[in-house]
Design an enzyme around this catalytic site. Structure first.
Site, PDB file in Angstrom:
ATOM      1  N   GLU A 460      76.580  13.511   3.287  1.00 37.79           N
ATOM      2  CA  GLU A 460      77.540  13.163   4.343  1.00 37.79           C
ATOM      3  C   GLU A 460      78.260  11.859   4.025  1.00 37.79           C
ATOM      4  O   GLU A 460      78.363  10.960   4.877  1.00 37.79           O
ATOM      5  CB  GLU A 460      76.827  13.051   5.693  1.00 37.79           C
ATOM      6  CG  GLU A 460      76.208  14.346   6.154  1.00 37.79           C
ATOM      7  CD  GLU A 460      75.620  14.268   7.585  1.00 37.79           C
ATOM      8  OE1 GLU A 460      75.593  13.183   8.170  1.00 37.79           O
ATOM      9  OE2 GLU A 460      75.192  15.333   8.087  1.00 37.79           O
ATOM     10  N   GLU A 553      71.659  20.887   5.535  1.00 36.56           N
ATOM     11  CA  GLU A 553      70.935  20.496   6.748  1.00 36.56           C
ATOM     12  C   GLU A 553      71.318  21.454   7.853  1.00 36.56           C
ATOM     13  O   GLU A 553      72.503  21.767   8.029  1.00 36.56           O
ATOM     14  CB  GLU A 553      71.310  19.080   7.210  1.00 36.56           C
ATOM     15  CG  GLU A 553      70.563  17.990   6.511  1.00 36.56           C
ATOM     16  CD  GLU A 553      71.001  16.589   6.920  1.00 36.56           C
ATOM     17  OE1 GLU A 553      71.217  16.347   8.128  1.00 36.56           O
ATOM     18  OE2 GLU A 553      71.132  15.748   6.023  1.00 36.56           O
TER      19      GLU A 553
HETATM   20  C1  GAL Z   1      72.404  14.057   9.655  1.00 37.09           C
HETATM   21  C2  GAL Z   1      72.055  13.169   8.473  1.00 37.09           C
HETATM   22  C3  GAL Z   1      70.559  12.995   8.359  1.00 37.09           C
HETATM   23  C4  GAL Z   1      69.987  12.621   9.694  1.00 37.09           C
HETATM   24  C5  GAL Z   1      70.294  13.676  10.687  1.00 37.09           C
HETATM   25  C6  GAL Z   1      69.679  13.325  12.039  1.00 37.09           C
HETATM   26  O1  GAL Z   1      73.731  13.920  10.004  1.00 37.09           O
HETATM   27  O2  GAL Z   1      72.531  13.687   7.291  1.00 37.09           O
HETATM   28  O3  GAL Z   1      70.283  11.991   7.416  1.00 37.09           O
HETATM   29  O4  GAL Z   1      70.542  11.414  10.069  1.00 37.09           O
HETATM   30  O5  GAL Z   1      71.697  13.772  10.810  1.00 37.09           O
HETATM   31  O6  GAL Z   1      69.948  14.264  12.996  1.00 37.09           O
END
Ligand code: GAL
Length: 865
Positions: A460, A553
């Protein structure tokens, strides 16, 4: 701490406390400072020279010897009042936790005292007979901005705390005498979005070689052709001559199969003839040996891992005198990436049932421990997980050894930010000077692991927002990765970049964070502030018809083990809000497993999107285990709510939801919530069931509450209108019309006794091995009391130590080593470590006011088979 001026570089001032900034907030421009020259980075930068491709860009060490006069760098300084520590070591994990808003270190970094400067000192003796040898310091990870002095001389260092690195100590060594090693670490506050830990938290080695030796991470074994009858394996060997004379050496490599314990088994399966390498003085050379292994044994991932690995043993000799021996474990497997079929390994499709994992080990902090990491992987495996994304930094090397051995596929990731920052003092400060060295170091270290299937160059990153400029940086990182390893694809995790933006075109594999299933786009999420996208799997698939797509993710669902809040959301996914899944007074999130961060989704929603887009290669849940820091949505807490398994290692209900989806052939059923609701008699108390079956019947005190069947894209069965009455809930699940599994939950009596159990009843007496003792608060019939919060007192006798206790409650700010801890919803874990060289019996006892105490015995032995 005595003040010193030995700082790596100037840092921008940080005025605002940024705790609680949403994880998907847009990264911002760096504050650039002008180097005044009064900093040490010019002495540190040369450490990375061998990872800088362009010789013109390598650094010259300046004249001068900064820190020579600083007491801690000198042998004469009396450090007897300093605290002796065992390595690996995390100086912050024992706390105490900072409390309240505006704390020095807030929830984001775990409320633990990671910030500031620390020194480590050690005296090292080397015999006079070692004169002429090379002596290296190999560090697997030191958090952070490491700078190393030997006998008062600044040798070098490495800023990024997650990278493994090497220093040549030889010029400063006194052979035959005592040497003073001094390491300075410096962790800025506001430098991380999660708990980084502090200290020499991974292994550290003194490596002794001849001047002619195989270089650091000096081999690369590739399979260039593979069929069932033969594998062609090419082994590149990088040899350094640190001596002042030219010379010719003999290089020989033989390949062996490794047995299940990682030891070479039997005679070589392939050997090459000796190759001559002509080495210039202070030069290096690469030789490549090719082998054919007939009927190769293939490394296979879960669920049917073969563990089959080989080792290449390379020797270098001159005129019959052995100069160096180097072992390279490797695996043979054929991984293919196909935009329609996803990932196939050795011809079989492997749907990625992955999780993201941070580097900390809960109550043990960042200090790496093989057994603790193995336990994490064992539980993930039990859930059906087969892949790990190392978010968002290089892991401990031993974790990759475990992944190889247990059959997990790995995304190995290097950065959470590039030039644009997420927190004021994060890696963006050093990115311009160090990204090439860090990325090459990661790949050279990890490229022989069969588990590693791809490299991720970033998570990100803010450069998603800067079109061509950001893409140019991605192109540069991509090129570096390919130079180091042309056999693996490169990805980056994108929560903002869209198909028509330049960044996704720069990578081989499309890694989507949350965008696949859509961000804040529908239902309970519509209208929330922040990034919003429709489900983007189809748009990416259309734009990149040849690229594999995966969710780097997904979910970011939140819950606190054993906490249930009412009313219960009647859809399948909602953001946590006050009174809707969340309670800011107790800092707990409901375990109905329907709630997520604002940009996330429940597991149910993710499963449905995956099933509707079968070309998607799978994904990685945010997160497998809870981790320290980032306690969204309650930043007064210390640890995350996103884990499927809590910080102490107890399964949340979500564990069974994933297991039902990932292990459809495993007969299982799981009821939630617990059934101790005296204040809810007569009130609607929804009952949900996770099962790998396709229908189920629920009974309350023997009365059927009806049979329910999963509709397409439904992953739980729910009886939302059950009115609570004490007694027994039982579910009988069916699959294809046949009885498949059952589960029972019952109203328990009050807390009566403590029962202890242990994962490993026999420990190695090596001072490292751990037993995880579970303390359960039970009623008089032995049922765990699911809301028990009794205060426990733990004691230990015999050759073991209590390293930490934990209950998995993100809001509990009692320090980890405390032998007094409340049970959280009936459970607490006690982490016991053996003592080096001390065998015998350890007795762990748990007591609580008014309860019958419990005891368990653990053996420690000197040589465990
Ligand atoms: C994402 C990020 C992760 C963590 C997650 C928490 O946007 O890539 O590192 O922060 O959110 O919900």
């Amino acid at each position: 701490m005595q003040p010193d001026n030995l700082i790596y570089d100037l840092r921008p001032e940080t005025r605002e406390k940024e705790d609680g900034r949403p994880a998907d907030a847009r990264p911002t421009e760096a504050v650039r400072l002008t180097d005044t020259g009064a900093v040490l980075k010019s002495w540190i930068l040369p450490t990375g020279n061998s990872f800088i491709k362009d010789p013109a860009k390598r650094y010259q060490r300046p004249a001068g010897d900064p820190g020579l006069d600083f007491p801690f760098t000198n042998a004469g300084f009396n450090d007897s009042a300093w605290q002796p520590v065992d390595l690996p070591h995390d100086w912050a994990i024992n706390g105490p936790f900072y409390k309240g808003w505006g704390a020095e270190i807030g929830g984001g970094m775990g409320r633990l005292p990671v910030q500031g400067v620390a020194w480590y000192r050690k005296k090292i003796k080397l015999p006079a007979t070692d004169a002429g040898k090379k002596i290296f310091l190999d560090v697997d990870g030191a958090m952070s901005y490491a700078m190393v002095w030997l006998n008062g001389h600044l040798v070098g260092g490495w800023p990024y705390g997650y990278t493994s690195w090497r220093l040549d100590l030889t010029p400063y060594i006194s052979f035959g005498g005592e040497n003073q090693l001094a390491i300075r670490l410096d962790n800025p506050a506001s430098s991380s979005r999660w708990y980084p830990g502090g200290g020499i938290y991974r292994a550290i080695w003194l490596t002794k070689t001849n001047p002619v030796h195989i270089g650091q991470w000096g081999t690369f074994v590739k399979t260039s052709q593979l069929s069932t009858s033969a594998a062609k394996v090419d082994c590149s060997i990088f040899i350094d001559n640190n001596g002042d004379a030219d010379g010719i050496v003999d290089v020989a490599t033989a390949l062996y199969l490794l047995d299940s314990k990682g030891k070479k088994a039997g005679p070589p399966v392939a050997e090459t003839k000796t190759i001559k390498a002509a080495l210039k003085a202070n030069g290096s050379d690469t030789v490549v040996s090719s082998f054919t292994i007939t009927h190769p044994k293939l490394w296979k991932p879960l669920p049917h891992p073969t563990h089959d690995q080989y080792v290449a043993i390379t020797t270098i000799s001159r005129k019959g005198v052995l100069l160096d021996t180097y072992e390279t474990p490797f695996g043979i497997r054929d991984i293919r990436f196909d935009a329609e079929k996803g990932i196939t390994v050795n011809g079989e499709r492997v749907f990625l049932k992955g999780v993201n994992q941070h580097h900390d080990l809960g109550a043990l902090g960042a200090a790496f421990n093989v057994r603790a990491a193995e336990r994490q992987l064992e539980m993930l495996r039990e859930m059906g997980c087969n892949a790990i994304r190392m978010s968002h930094n290089p892991p401990a090397p031993e974790l990759l050894d475990l992944a190889d051995r247990m059959g997990f596929l790995v995304i190995d990731e290097i950065f959470d930010c590039w030039e644009l920052k997420k927190t004021p003092l994060d890696f963006h400060l050093i990115f311009p000077d160090w990204h090439e060295q860090d990325l090459r170091a990661l790949i050279r270290r990890d490229r022989n692991h069969p588990s590693v299937m791809m490299w991720s160059i970033g998570n990100e990153v803010g450069e998603q927002y800067t079109d061509e400029k950001g893409a140019a940086l991605a192109r540069n990182l991509y090129a570096i990765a390919k130079e180091e390893d042309s056999t693996r694809p490169v990805t980056t995790a994108m929560n903002y970049a869209k198909p028509d933006m330049p960044l996704p075109a720069m990578v081989d594999i499309i890694g989507l964070n949350y965008q696949g299933e859509g961000i804040r786009n529908s239902g309970a999420y519509a209208g929330l502030k922040g990034i919003s996208t429709p489900p983007l799997f189809p748009a990416f698939h259309k734009k990149f018809p040849r690229k594999v797509i995966l969710s780097s993710e997904n979910a970011s669902a939140l819950s606190s083990r054993g906490e249930y809040l009412f009313p219960v959301f009647d859809g399948n996914s909602a953001p946590v809000k006050e009174g809707e899944g969340g309670d800011s007074a107790t800092q707990q999130v409901s375990s109905y497993e329907l709630y997520s961060v604002g940009f996330g989704a429940s597991a149910d929603k993710v499963f449905a999107t995956m099933d509707q887009h079968p070309y998607v290669a799978g994904g990685f849940v945010w997160t497998g285990w809870d981790y320290l820091g980032e306690p969204t949505p309650y930043y007064l807490s210390r640890s995350s709510y996103s884990g499927i398994i809590d910080l102490a290692g107890f399964k949340k209900d979500r564990f069974f939801l994933y297991q039902s989806y990932w292990r459809p052939q495993l007969p299982m059923a799981h009821i939630l919530p617990h059934w101790n609701w005296p204040a809810r008699t007569g009130l609607v108390t929804p009952v949900h069931v996770f099962t790998s079956g396709d229908e189920a019947e629920l009974f309350l005190n023997g009365r059927s509450l009806g049979k329910k069947k999963k509709a397409p894209y439904e992953y739980r069965l729910r009886w939302d209108d059950v009115r609570y009455e004490p007694g027994e809930l039982k579910v009988v699940a069916y699959k294809n019309g046949k009885k498949w599994a059952a589960d029972t939950v019952r109203t328990t009596d009050g807390p009566y006794r403590l029962e202890l159990s242990v994962d490993h009843p026999v420990l190695m007496a090596d001072g490292q091995d751990l037993s995880f003792v579970t303390v359960r608060v039970t009623d008089k019939d032995g049922w765990t009391v699911p809301d028990a919060k009794n205060k426990l007192t733990i004691s230990i006798a015999g050759p073991g130590t209590i390293v930490a206790t934990d209950n998995g409650d993100a809001a509990d700010l009692v320090s980890f080593p405390s032998p007094e801890k409340k049970a959280f919803n009936g459970l607490c874990v006690v982490i016991v470590r053996s003592r080096a060289g001390r065998s015998g019996t350890i007795r762990v006892n748990a007591g609580a006011d008014g309860l019958i105490s419990g005891t368990i015995l653990i053996k420690t032995v000197k040589g465990k088979e």
